[in-house]
Write a protein that holds these residues in place. Structure first.
Motif, PDB file in Angstrom:
ATOM      1  N   LEU A   1       0.829  -1.202   0.000  1.00  0.00           N
ATOM      2  CA  LEU A   1       0.000   0.000   0.000  1.00  0.00           C
ATOM      3  C   LEU A   1       0.867   1.258   0.000  1.00  0.00           C
ATOM      4  N   GLN A   2       1.997   1.166   0.674  1.00  0.00           N
ATOM      5  CA  GLN A   2       2.891   2.320   0.685  1.00  0.00           C
ATOM      6  C   GLN A   2       3.502   2.549  -0.697  1.00  0.00           C
ATOM      7  N   ILE A   3       3.848   1.457  -1.364  1.00  0.00           N
ATOM      8  CA  ILE A   3       4.339   1.562  -2.735  1.00  0.00           C
ATOM      9  C   ILE A   3       3.273   2.225  -3.612  1.00  0.00           C
ATOM     10  N   ILE A   4       2.066   1.739  -3.506  1.00  0.00           N
ATOM     11  CA  ILE A   4       0.954   2.327  -4.254  1.00  0.00           C
ATOM     12  C   ILE A   4       0.847   3.814  -3.950  1.00  0.00           C
ATOM     13  N   ASN A   5       0.965   4.132  -2.684  1.00  0.00           N
ATOM     14  CA  ASN A   5       0.839   5.520  -2.258  1.00  0.00           C
ATOM     15  C   ASN A   5       1.889   6.412  -2.913  1.00  0.00           C
ATOM     16  N   VAL A   6       3.112   5.927  -2.985  1.00  0.00           N
ATOM     17  CA  VAL A   6       4.169   6.703  -3.637  1.00  0.00           C
ATOM     18  C   VAL A   6       3.877   6.848  -5.124  1.00  0.00           C
ATOM     19  N   LEU A   7       3.395   5.780  -5.720  1.00  0.00           N
ATOM     20  CA  LEU A   7       3.117   5.813  -7.162  1.00  0.00           C
ATOM     21  C   LEU A   7       1.983   6.781  -7.511  1.00  0.00           C
ATOM     22  N   ARG A   8       1.222   7.153  -6.511  1.00  0.00           N
ATOM     23  CA  ARG A   8       0.149   8.115  -6.773  1.00  0.00           C
ATOM     24  C   ARG A   8       0.681   9.445  -7.259  1.00  0.00           C
ATOM     25  N   GLN A   9       1.903   9.776  -6.865  1.00  0.00           N
ATOM     26  CA  GLN A   9       2.506  11.031  -7.296  1.00  0.00           C
ATOM     27  C   GLN A   9       2.875  11.007  -8.776  1.00  0.00           C
ATOM     28  N   GLY A  10       2.986   9.812  -9.311  1.00  0.00           N
ATOM     29  CA  GLY A  10       3.389   9.700 -10.714  1.00  0.00           C
ATOM     30  C   GLY A  10       4.263   8.481 -10.880  1.00  0.00           C
ATOM     31  N   ARG A  11       4.609   8.154 -12.097  1.00  0.00           N
ATOM     32  CA  ARG A  11       5.358   6.930 -12.331  1.00  0.00           C
ATOM     33  C   ARG A  11       6.788   7.042 -11.834  1.00  0.00           C
ATOM     34  N   LYS A  12       7.300   5.899 -11.395  1.00  0.00           N
ATOM     35  CA  LYS A  12       8.639   5.865 -10.810  1.00  0.00           C
ATOM     36  C   LYS A  12       9.317   4.558 -11.197  1.00  0.00           C
ATOM     37  N   ASN A  13      10.643   4.601 -11.269  1.00  0.00           N
ATOM     38  CA  ASN A  13      11.369   3.354 -11.476  1.00  0.00           C
ATOM     39  C   ASN A  13      11.699   2.728 -10.121  1.00  0.00           C
ATOM     40  N   VAL A  14      12.292   1.542 -10.161  1.00  0.00           N
ATOM     41  CA  VAL A  14      12.479   0.778  -8.928  1.00  0.00           C
ATOM     42  C   VAL A  14      13.385   1.501  -7.939  1.00  0.00           C
ATOM     43  N   THR A  15      14.464   2.043  -8.452  1.00  0.00           N
ATOM     44  CA  THR A  15      15.395   2.756  -7.582  1.00  0.00           C
ATOM     45  C   THR A  15      14.721   3.943  -6.901  1.00  0.00           C
ATOM     46  N   GLN A  16      13.941   4.660  -7.656  1.00  0.00           N
ATOM     47  CA  GLN A  16      13.216   5.793  -7.075  1.00  0.00           C
ATOM     48  C   GLN A  16      12.252   5.338  -5.982  1.00  0.00           C
ATOM     49  N   LEU A  17      11.627   4.205  -6.227  1.00  0.00           N
ATOM     50  CA  LEU A  17      10.710   3.671  -5.224  1.00  0.00           C
ATOM     51  C   LEU A  17      11.455   3.262  -3.958  1.00  0.00           C
ATOM     52  N   CYS A  18      12.635   2.705  -4.146  1.00  0.00           N
ATOM     53  CA  CYS A  18      13.455   2.339  -2.987  1.00  0.00           C
ATOM     54  C   CYS A  18      13.734   3.565  -2.125  1.00  0.00           C
ATOM     55  N   LYS A  19      14.192   4.619  -2.790  1.00  0.00           N
ATOM     56  CA  LYS A  19      14.524   5.840  -2.040  1.00  0.00           C
ATOM     57  C   LYS A  19      13.292   6.409  -1.352  1.00  0.00           C
ATOM     58  N   ALA A  20      12.196   6.430  -2.077  1.00  0.00           N
ATOM     59  CA  ALA A  20      10.988   7.056  -1.537  1.00  0.00           C
ATOM     60  C   ALA A  20      10.421   6.288  -0.344  1.00  0.00           C
ATOM     61  N   THR A  21      10.588   4.971  -0.355  1.00  0.00           N
ATOM     62  CA  THR A  21       9.976   4.169   0.709  1.00  0.00           C
ATOM     63  C   THR A  21      10.971   3.724   1.770  1.00  0.00           C
ATOM     64  N   GLY A  22      12.248   3.637   1.377  1.00  0.00           N
ATOM     65  CA  GLY A  22      13.235   3.106   2.302  1.00  0.00           C
ATOM     66  C   GLY A  22      13.304   1.585   2.285  1.00  0.00           C
ATOM     67  N   PHE A  23      12.543   0.962   1.390  1.00  0.00           N
ATOM     68  CA  PHE A  23      12.527  -0.496   1.301  1.00  0.00           C
ATOM     69  C   PHE A  23      13.677  -1.009   0.443  1.00  0.00           C
ATOM     70  N   GLU A  24      13.971  -2.299   0.625  1.00  0.00           N
ATOM     71  CA  GLU A  24      15.007  -2.932  -0.189  1.00  0.00           C
ATOM     72  C   GLU A  24      14.534  -3.160  -1.620  1.00  0.00           C
ATOM     73  N   GLN A  25      15.515  -3.205  -2.521  1.00  0.00           N
ATOM     74  CA  GLN A  25      15.182  -3.361  -3.939  1.00  0.00           C
ATOM     75  C   GLN A  25      14.450  -4.665  -4.221  1.00  0.00           C
ATOM     76  N   THR A  26      14.954  -5.746  -3.681  1.00  0.00           N
ATOM     77  CA  THR A  26      14.323  -7.039  -3.992  1.00  0.00           C
ATOM     78  C   THR A  26      12.883  -7.090  -3.494  1.00  0.00           C
ATOM     79  N   MET A  27      12.659  -6.522  -2.336  1.00  0.00           N
ATOM     80  CA  MET A  27      11.313  -6.505  -1.792  1.00  0.00           C
ATOM     81  C   MET A  27      10.380  -5.702  -2.701  1.00  0.00           C
ATOM     82  N   ILE A  28      10.857  -4.550  -3.120  1.00  0.00           N
ATOM     83  CA  ILE A  28      10.061  -3.729  -4.025  1.00  0.00           C
ATOM     84  C   ILE A  28       9.717  -4.525  -5.286  1.00  0.00           C
TER      85      ILE A  28
END
Lengths: 105, 105
Positions: free
Chosen positions: B21-48
DNA sequence: TCCATACATGACACAAATATCATATGATAT
DNA sequence: ATATCATATGATATTTGTGTCATGTATGGA
């Protein structure tokens, strides 16, 4: 999404179970007591009660005591639009899942 | 509900997780690549990646390759009405859950 | 060609959810 | 009172979901 994700998580988890969905499905015909739900689904009584409690906590169903019986009814305000929303989503975007299901994967 | 409950179950399970849900929440701002999602959420790449795959399977997100990068975007057609539906449901029927959440229960 | 970056995949240990079993409560009838 | 039916609750074993670790693949640049 201005609420904590945990609240959503609780909500979705309550719907993320085939048995609960089946209970919901039966309740779509109208309100039923626990015994009636047992017969309609073939599930055990305790399981039904546990799951109804969970659905009640999330406001998906409401309970009404009538003598010995406790009638549960669906919160159609929410369920109906929710299900039709997901129906149309699935038709458009989830062809794979639906096919797997039909094949019994 | 004319589909097998399993299909719905898969769908809801995908939303029944705070991290997704947090990933979804970040994506609401607009499209993002995996690395950007990692930074935005603080989650690990593999998990993302694992979670994105799951969301993609359900048609919640779409992927688009751009050179080295893979951009994920939200299926707003579904997510937006879904979330607002649940928001209003929660406000009306799930006061308890929301309070528990706010108290950090 | 070789290396670095970006991302995906598989396997597995751990955590959470679920159904079941045993039992408790609450209501009605006798 | 007590027996019975209807339903709820608690504990627990088992199933399912999850994150992480190790590793694989693809793309682009030097």
């Amino acid at each position: 999404m201005d609420h904590p994700t945990g609240a959503y998580s609780i909500f979705f988890t309550s719907l993320a179970n085939p048995n609960r969905l089946q209970i919901i499905n039966v309740l779509r015909q109208g309100r039923k007591n626990v015994t009636q739900l047992c017969k309609a689904t073939g599930f055990e009584q305790t399981m039904i009660s546990h799951n109804l409690k969970r659905l009640e906590r999330c406001g998906m169903v409401m309970a009404e005591q009538k003598g010995k019986f406790r009638y549960y009814s669906l919160n159609k305000e929410t369920i109906k639009p929710l299900m039709s929303l997901i129906d149309s989503h699935m038709k458009e975007y989830c062809c794979k899942i639906l096919e797997e299901e039909k094949r019994g994967a």
